[in-house]
Design a protein around this motif. Structure first.
Motif, short mmCIF file in Angstrom:
data_model
loop_
_atom_site.label_atom_id
_atom_site.label_comp_id
_atom_site.label_asym_id
_atom_site.label_seq_id
_atom_site.Cartn_x
_atom_site.Cartn_y
_atom_site.Cartn_z
N ASP A 112 8.50 -1.18 8.91
CA ASP A 112 8.55 -2.28 7.94
C ASP A 112 7.28 -2.40 7.10
OD1 ASP A 112 11.13 -3.17 8.63
OD2 ASP A 112 10.33 -4.27 10.35
N VAL A 113 6.30 -1.54 7.36
CA VAL A 113 5.05 -1.62 6.61
C VAL A 113 5.26 -1.11 5.19
CG1 VAL A 113 2.64 -0.86 6.51
CG2 VAL A 113 3.74 -1.30 8.72
N THR A 114 4.80 -1.87 4.22
CA THR A 114 5.01 -1.50 2.82
C THR A 114 3.69 -1.12 2.14
OG1 THR A 114 4.81 -3.81 2.12
CG2 THR A 114 7.03 -2.97 2.57
N MET A 115 3.84 -0.33 1.08
CA MET A 115 2.68 0.09 0.28
C MET A 115 3.18 0.23 -1.15
SD MET A 115 -0.55 0.85 0.66
CE MET A 115 -1.91 1.78 -0.05
N PHE A 116 2.63 -0.59 -2.07
CA PHE A 116 3.08 -0.59 -3.46
C PHE A 116 4.58 -0.83 -3.56
CE2 PHE A 116 -0.48 2.60 -3.38
CZ PHE A 116 -1.44 1.73 -3.88
N MET A 131 6.90 0.00 -1.53
CA MET A 131 7.73 1.01 -0.87
C MET A 131 7.37 1.09 0.60
SD MET A 131 7.71 4.12 -3.68
CE MET A 131 5.93 4.20 -3.74
N LYS A 132 8.30 1.64 1.38
CA LYS A 132 8.04 1.84 2.80
C LYS A 132 6.97 2.91 2.97
CE LYS A 132 11.39 -0.85 4.46
NZ LYS A 132 11.14 -2.03 5.30
N ALA A 133 5.86 2.55 3.60
CA ALA A 133 4.77 3.50 3.79
C ALA A 133 5.22 4.69 4.64
CB ALA A 133 3.58 2.81 4.44
N ILE A 134 6.05 4.42 5.63
CA ILE A 134 6.49 5.48 6.53
C ILE A 134 7.37 6.48 5.77
CG2 ILE A 134 8.68 4.53 7.40
CD1 ILE A 134 5.90 5.98 9.60
N GLY A 135 8.08 5.98 4.73
CA GLY A 135 8.90 6.87 3.91
C GLY A 135 8.06 7.84 3.11
N LEU A 136 6.85 7.38 2.69
CA LEU A 136 5.95 8.26 1.94
C LEU A 136 5.43 9.39 2.84
CD1 LEU A 136 3.91 5.54 0.01
CD2 LEU A 136 5.77 6.96 -0.89
N ILE A 137 5.16 9.06 4.10
CA ILE A 137 4.72 10.09 5.04
C ILE A 137 5.87 11.01 5.39
CG2 ILE A 137 3.83 10.48 7.39
CD1 ILE A 137 2.32 7.83 7.12
N CYS A 138 7.04 10.42 5.54
CA CYS A 138 8.23 11.15 5.95
C CYS A 138 8.83 11.98 4.82
CB CYS A 138 9.27 10.13 6.42
SG CYS A 138 10.31 10.67 7.76
N ALA A 139 8.40 11.66 3.57
CA ALA A 139 8.98 12.30 2.38
C ALA A 139 10.47 11.99 2.26
CB ALA A 139 8.76 13.81 2.40
N ASP A 140 10.87 10.84 2.81
CA ASP A 140 12.27 10.43 2.78
C ASP A 140 12.32 8.93 3.06
OD1 ASP A 140 14.96 10.01 2.96
OD2 ASP A 140 15.30 11.38 4.64
N CYS A 154 -0.54 -7.38 10.89
CA CYS A 154 -0.11 -7.29 9.49
C CYS A 154 0.18 -8.66 8.91
CB CYS A 154 1.15 -6.44 9.38
SG CYS A 154 0.95 -4.77 9.91
N ALA A 155 -0.02 -8.79 7.63
CA ALA A 155 0.35 -10.01 6.91
C ALA A 155 1.78 -9.87 6.39
CB ALA A 155 -0.62 -10.24 5.74
N CYS A 156 2.32 -10.98 5.90
CA CYS A 156 3.70 -10.98 5.41
C CYS A 156 3.93 -9.94 4.31
CB CYS A 156 4.05 -12.36 4.84
SG CYS A 156 4.14 -13.66 6.07
N GLU A 157 2.91 -9.76 3.46
CA GLU A 157 3.07 -8.85 2.33
C GLU A 157 3.36 -7.42 2.78
OE1 GLU A 157 0.43 -10.86 2.72
OE2 GLU A 157 1.11 -12.42 1.35
N ASP A 158 2.87 -7.06 3.97
CA ASP A 158 3.02 -5.69 4.47
C ASP A 158 3.99 -5.57 5.62
OD1 ASP A 158 1.01 -4.68 2.69
OD2 ASP A 158 -0.47 -5.63 3.99
N CYS A 159 4.47 -6.72 6.11
CA CYS A 159 5.34 -6.69 7.28
C CYS A 159 6.23 -7.93 7.26
CB CYS A 159 4.48 -6.65 8.55
SG CYS A 159 5.37 -6.97 10.07
#
Length: 361
Positions: free
Chosen positions: A183-187, A189-198, A255-260
């Protein structure tokens, strides 16, 4: 003359055929040689001893990329800077023998910055994520959950370099690791998706991507998720946190609400949707706001803290012996700001002295 021309033409045809066949044979030999060369770049390693306190790798190969095969006992770090770095990036292994040397720790600290930029603002996710990588690189029990599948030829002093690994983890651990970050976001988007490339990332695809040496690592890692394949291997299952709203085991802020989204109370989440400028508050279990340490040894020459936490604010708990400073600049600074402690072992490191100097100025 016509007959001579025919014989000459046939002779040239035969020469062409033989030359062509020779060239094809030459190409075949080259191709075969290339295949043999490629196949000889690695061999399967299946004769290592797997038991607690024993490594499968230690140190970097001559090219400073691949890990050397080493099946001996874990070793103590000796370089003060590497010890400090290890306390920052892999705090679970401070003050104990490890299966990584100074150069590995330094390289790891520089390489992990990209992942840190994506996940570090959510302490539990970042702690869980780096734990897996730290375990693979430095765990003193490395051989209990890791196997070397292939090696490169000897690079330096006859030492083999690992080409691919198999890391065994329990399914519960893999799921918890993924759940703490999903559930962690970055800009936005899901941060884990950026690492996962999906963006439809799962724990299986996350581990597959982490193990792919074409994108993240200098070697390939095959992750085996589930029960042990053999009685020599015990799947890895370190302590993890399952929610992004939990503080890390080092009690770094959650985490804060903005990221989680899970960190927001339901009423605040609704209010945030109505008023985008209003920020929600994050949950912070009382147990992690402070804990009482009542098992420390109190005697001369022994510390209660040493070094700074990952956020460079809090002091790390350390109940070992005081240590000598080795950095010449830090020694000089200490003589200026704390002259009463010059030329003796201390309960503070180079980073703490620099921080103190900044605050005094």
């Amino acid at each position: 003359h016509s007959l001579q021309r025919k014989f000459a033409l046939r002779a040239w045809c035969l020469i062409f055929v033989f030359v062509s066949m020779g060239f094809k044979l030459y190409l075949f030999v080259l191709t075969l040689g290339a295949i043999i060369k490629v196949r000889c770049q690695y061999t399967v390693t299946d004769s290592l001893v797997h038991e607690k306190g024993r490594c499968v790798t230690y140190g970097l190969s001559e090219n400073n990329i691949h890990y050397n095969v080493y099946n001996g006992q874990a070793k103590e770090l000796t370089d003060s800077e590497a010890i400090t770095l290890l306390e920052e990036v892999c705090p679970m292994f401070q003050n104990q023998p490890v299966c990584c040397d100074d150069a590995q720790v330094t390289l790891f600290a520089s390489k992990i910055k990209m992942a840190a930029n994506l996940l570090k603002h959510c302490a539990s996710c970042w702690a869980n994520f780096r734990t897996l990588l730290c375990q693979e690189m430095c765990s003193p029990d490395q051989s209990t959950f890791m196997e070397i599948l292939e090696t490169y030829p000897a690079y330096y002093n006859g030492v083999l370099a690992a080409r691919s690994f198999r890391t065994s983890v329990t399914e519960e651990y893999a799921v918890k690791l993924f759940d703490s970050c999903k559930d962690v976001t970055m800009f936005g988007m899901k941060a884990i998706g950026l690492i996962c490339a999906d963006m439809d990332c799962t724990y299986e695809s996350l581990l597959t991507e982490l193990g792919d040496n074409s994108s993240h690592a200098p070697f390939y890692t095959e992750y085996h998720v589930g029960d042990s394949r053999t009685n020599m291997i015990t799947p890895l299952e370190p302590d993890v946190l399952t929610h992004c709203w939990e503080p890390s085991l080092q009690c770094e802020e959650a985490c804060a609400c903005e990221d989680c989204p899970a960190a927001c109370d339901s009423e605040e989440t609704v209010s945030k949707k109505k008023k985008k400028k209003k920020k929600g508050t994050s949950k912070m279990p009382t147990r992690c706001q402070y804990t009482v340490a009542d098992s420390l040894v109190h005697e001369k020459g022994r510390c209660v803290t040493y070094g700074l936490s990952e956020n460079n604010i809090h002091y790390n708990v350390y109940n070992g012996q005081a240590k000598e400073l080795t950095d010449s600049e830090a020694i000089a600074v200490l003589e200026e700001v704390c002259p009463i402690f010059q030329n003796q072992a201390l309960c503070c490191n180079t980073t703490q002295i620099s921080s103190l100097t900044t605050r005094l100025i």
